[in-house]
Design a protein around this motif. Structure first.
Motif, short mmCIF file in Angstrom:
data_model
loop_
_atom_site.label_atom_id
_atom_site.label_comp_id
_atom_site.label_asym_id
_atom_site.label_seq_id
_atom_site.Cartn_x
_atom_site.Cartn_y
_atom_site.Cartn_z
N LEU A 106 -41.58 7.06 -132.84
CA LEU A 106 -40.20 8.42 -133.46
C LEU A 106 -40.73 9.12 -132.27
CD1 LEU A 106 -41.53 8.94 -137.03
CD2 LEU A 106 -38.74 8.43 -135.88
N SER A 107 -41.76 9.96 -131.79
CA SER A 107 -41.43 10.79 -130.97
C SER A 107 -41.12 10.47 -129.23
CB SER A 107 -43.01 11.33 -130.44
OG SER A 107 -43.67 10.21 -129.91
N SER A 108 -40.74 9.29 -128.71
CA SER A 108 -40.72 8.80 -128.02
C SER A 108 -38.77 8.67 -128.01
CB SER A 108 -41.13 7.20 -127.75
OG SER A 108 -42.23 7.76 -127.03
N VAL A 109 -38.49 8.25 -129.40
CA VAL A 109 -37.08 8.05 -128.82
C VAL A 109 -36.48 9.36 -129.42
CG1 VAL A 109 -36.85 7.87 -131.58
CG2 VAL A 109 -35.36 7.03 -130.16
N PHE A 110 -37.03 10.38 -129.73
CA PHE A 110 -36.96 11.33 -129.77
C PHE A 110 -36.51 12.18 -128.30
CE2 PHE A 110 -36.90 15.83 -129.85
CZ PHE A 110 -36.44 16.57 -130.91
N PHE A 111 -37.71 11.99 -127.59
CA PHE A 111 -37.24 12.36 -126.37
C PHE A 111 -36.67 11.79 -125.05
CE2 PHE A 111 -42.23 13.98 -126.62
CZ PHE A 111 -42.12 14.50 -126.87
N ALA A 142 -33.51 13.93 -143.53
CA ALA A 142 -33.60 12.84 -143.43
C ALA A 142 -35.00 12.18 -144.67
CB ALA A 142 -33.38 11.60 -143.21
N PHE A 143 -36.23 13.03 -143.22
CA PHE A 143 -37.35 12.99 -143.38
C PHE A 143 -38.61 13.02 -144.88
CE2 PHE A 143 -37.73 12.92 -139.28
CZ PHE A 143 -38.94 11.59 -138.43
N CYS A 144 -37.55 14.02 -145.87
CA CYS A 144 -37.99 14.15 -147.22
C CYS A 144 -37.62 13.12 -148.74
CB CYS A 144 -36.17 15.48 -147.68
SG CYS A 144 -36.99 16.81 -146.37
N PHE A 145 -36.74 12.10 -148.06
CA PHE A 145 -36.83 10.64 -148.34
C PHE A 145 -37.81 9.35 -148.18
CE2 PHE A 145 -32.85 13.10 -148.37
CZ PHE A 145 -32.07 12.88 -149.60
N LYS A 146 -39.10 9.62 -148.75
CA LYS A 146 -40.24 8.90 -148.73
C LYS A 146 -40.18 7.37 -148.94
CE LYS A 146 -43.55 12.22 -149.50
NZ LYS A 146 -44.58 12.37 -149.74
N SER A 147 -38.73 7.18 -149.52
CA SER A 147 -38.87 5.72 -150.16
C SER A 147 -37.91 5.35 -148.83
CB SER A 147 -38.55 5.91 -151.22
OG SER A 147 -36.67 5.98 -150.98
N ALA A 148 -36.92 5.87 -147.63
CA ALA A 148 -36.14 5.39 -146.92
C ALA A 148 -36.61 4.20 -145.85
CB ALA A 148 -35.91 6.79 -146.09
N PRO A 149 -36.18 3.43 -144.73
CA PRO A 149 -36.57 2.38 -144.63
C PRO A 149 -36.55 3.11 -143.53
CG PRO A 149 -34.61 1.83 -145.60
CD PRO A 149 -34.63 3.18 -146.50
N TYR A 194 -35.99 6.37 -138.08
CA TYR A 194 -35.89 6.18 -136.25
C TYR A 194 -34.51 7.10 -136.25
CZ TYR A 194 -37.04 4.03 -132.24
OH TYR A 194 -37.62 3.41 -130.72
N ILE A 195 -33.12 6.72 -136.58
CA ILE A 195 -31.46 6.94 -136.24
C ILE A 195 -31.68 7.69 -136.60
CG2 ILE A 195 -29.39 6.10 -136.80
CD1 ILE A 195 -30.34 3.56 -137.58
N SER A 196 -31.78 8.48 -137.79
CA SER A 196 -31.92 9.75 -138.20
C SER A 196 -32.50 11.12 -136.84
CB SER A 196 -32.33 10.73 -139.40
OG SER A 196 -31.90 9.16 -140.65
N TYR A 197 -34.15 11.00 -136.82
CA TYR A 197 -34.88 11.55 -134.93
C TYR A 197 -34.24 11.39 -134.23
CZ TYR A 197 -38.80 13.93 -134.47
OH TYR A 197 -39.38 14.96 -133.95
N ALA A 198 -33.64 9.53 -133.60
CA ALA A 198 -33.11 9.91 -132.66
C ALA A 198 -31.64 11.20 -132.21
CB ALA A 198 -32.20 8.38 -132.42
N LEU A 199 -30.91 10.73 -133.42
CA LEU A 199 -29.89 11.79 -133.93
C LEU A 199 -30.05 13.43 -133.24
CD1 LEU A 199 -27.52 10.08 -136.53
CD2 LEU A 199 -26.92 10.08 -133.98
N CYS A 200 -31.26 14.07 -134.24
CA CYS A 200 -32.01 15.21 -133.99
C CYS A 200 -31.66 15.60 -133.10
CB CYS A 200 -33.08 15.36 -135.02
SG CYS A 200 -34.24 16.62 -134.97
#
Length: 399
Positions: free
Chosen positions: A50-55, A91-98, A103-109
């Motif tokens: 997650l940190s890598s895709v964000f960077f 998106a992280f608020c939804f613990k049941s999210a795949p 991954y995609i949400s954090y990349a867009l962030c």
């Protein structure tokens, strides 16, 4: 109060608060990662990915949005970047999210947050006098360090999902406020978007940037990016795994040390002034001290002293980072390429951070924390050699 000072305070103040919230959001994953791992929902490898895709997306976005920042009004880039980053962060608020959705949400962030720094630096550089631009730059770079202890505080008192929710809401609100404030300043004529022409029409923008030592500061950006981004990201995990603190204790330590770390922006400028505004000498001192403090961590393993030393190492490296972002980038005002140059330098910084984040995550289990610290020390030694002025022309910035 002089109009120039008043305008600088309004513009700089808005940028400072906005940038603080950016770093609040950016530091959330770092401070809550021990809790996320303890809950069993995420592994160290997934956090590292997650940190890598964000960077990566942040880095690529810096390059793209840095260029766009010289063509599109800064108020649009900054405000919409904040709002969209806030939406994806929730998106992280939804613990049941795949995990794929997260991954995609954090990349867009990462991409949306990259819309802010280059245009923000351009806005300050082109609408305040050079001296005030440098001071504003110090202020909002200082505020970036305040974001970490804020994230750490909420990580102590809230669940990790709630921290993400609060981060998302805060940047959305700040995005809306920024748009309103900048629009009002535009109508008053305080903010304009007319680019200053270069002195020599025969010189291309790239050629002019090479004259301003852009290559040297590319290496400075890479080295400081690894420390201020990747090493800082893994600090809470370092405290828990290497120094045997609990996740709650690590969050407290990270918050306190991050707050102290915020003072480096001011200290770096003071040292720079004391050294007769010699940016090369300031860089040499910063990288040199950082290397000494890092290697000391290998021999001094008493937890409290180790914490002091590793934070002094990061503190020193961040002083070099302050020279890059608060002195070098605003000092390119006359080129008319402040946003593009800032975006490019941020791009290489976060590409280095992206690669190193994955490498460090895997290296911990292979070579251990102690040898990894030696690697960090060697990076700072490289910084010393990069900082050596190889010609007599060290005055290459707008004064």
């Amino acid at each position: 109060m002089k109009p120039a000072v008043k305008n600088a305070l309004i513009i700089g103040g808005t940028c400072t608060v906005g940038y603080m919230f950016v770093y609040f959001v950016r530091n959330i994953l770092s401070v809550v990662s021990p809790k996320m791992i303890e809950d069993g929902l995420y592994t160290e490898a997934q956090i590292g990915n997650l940190s890598s895709v964000f960077f990566i997306t942040y880095a690529i976005g810096q390059l793209i949005n840095g260029i766009l920042g010289d063509k599109i009004k800064s108020k649009y880039m900054i405000s919409f970047g904040l709002i969209l980053a806030g939406i994806t962060n929730i998106a992280f608020c939804f613990k049941s999210a795949p995990f794929s959705i997260i991954y995609i949400s954090y990349a867009l962030c990462g991409f949306f947050l990259s819309m802010i720094y280059g245009p923000l630096t351009k806005l300050v550089a082109e609408n305040t006098e050079p001296l005030y631009a440098s001071r504003c730059s110090v202020a909002y770079n200082f505020s970036s360090f305040i974001g970490a202890p804020i994230a750490g505080f909420f990580a102590i008192v809230c669940s990790w999902a709630i921290v993400f929710l609060l981060g998302g809401i805060s940047v959305i609100i700040m995005g809306i406020l920024s748009f309103i404030i900048f629009s009002v300043l535009e109508k008053k004529g305080v903010i304009t978007y007319t680019l200053k022409r270069r002195k020599s029409k025969s010189d291309s923008g790239i050629k002019e940037l090479f004259k301003r030592k852009i290559l040297k500061f590319t290496f400075v950006s890479i080295l400081t990016g690894v420390i201020r981004t990747t090493v800082v990201f893994w600090l809470p995990t370092y405290y828990t795994q290497y120094l045997s603190y609990s996740s709650e204790e690590s969050a407290v330590i990270f918050s306190i040390t991050s707050l102290i770390m915020s003072l480096n922006a001011f200290l770096a400028i003071i040292v720079y002034e004391k050294l007769n505004r010699n940016i090369d000498l300031t860089l040499l001192l910063s990288f040199g001290l950082s290397a000494v403090f890092f290697i000391s961590c290998v021999f001094i393993k008493l937890p409290l002293l180790n914490i002091v030393l590793i934070n002094l190492a990061i503190f020193s490296a961040n002083c070099a980072s302050t020279m890059l972002w608060s002195r070098y980038c605003p000092g390119l005002r006359s080129t008319g390429l402040v946003s593009s140059a800032t975006g490019y330098l941020d791009f290489v910084s976060y590409m280095a951070a992206s690669v190193s984040s994955t490498v460090f995550a895997n290296a911990v289990s292979v070579i251990g924390w102690e040898k990894l610290i030696i690697v960090w020390c060697l990076l700072m030694v490289v910084g010393v050699f990069v900082s050596i002025p190889y010609d007599k022309n060290s005055h290459y910035l707008d004064e």
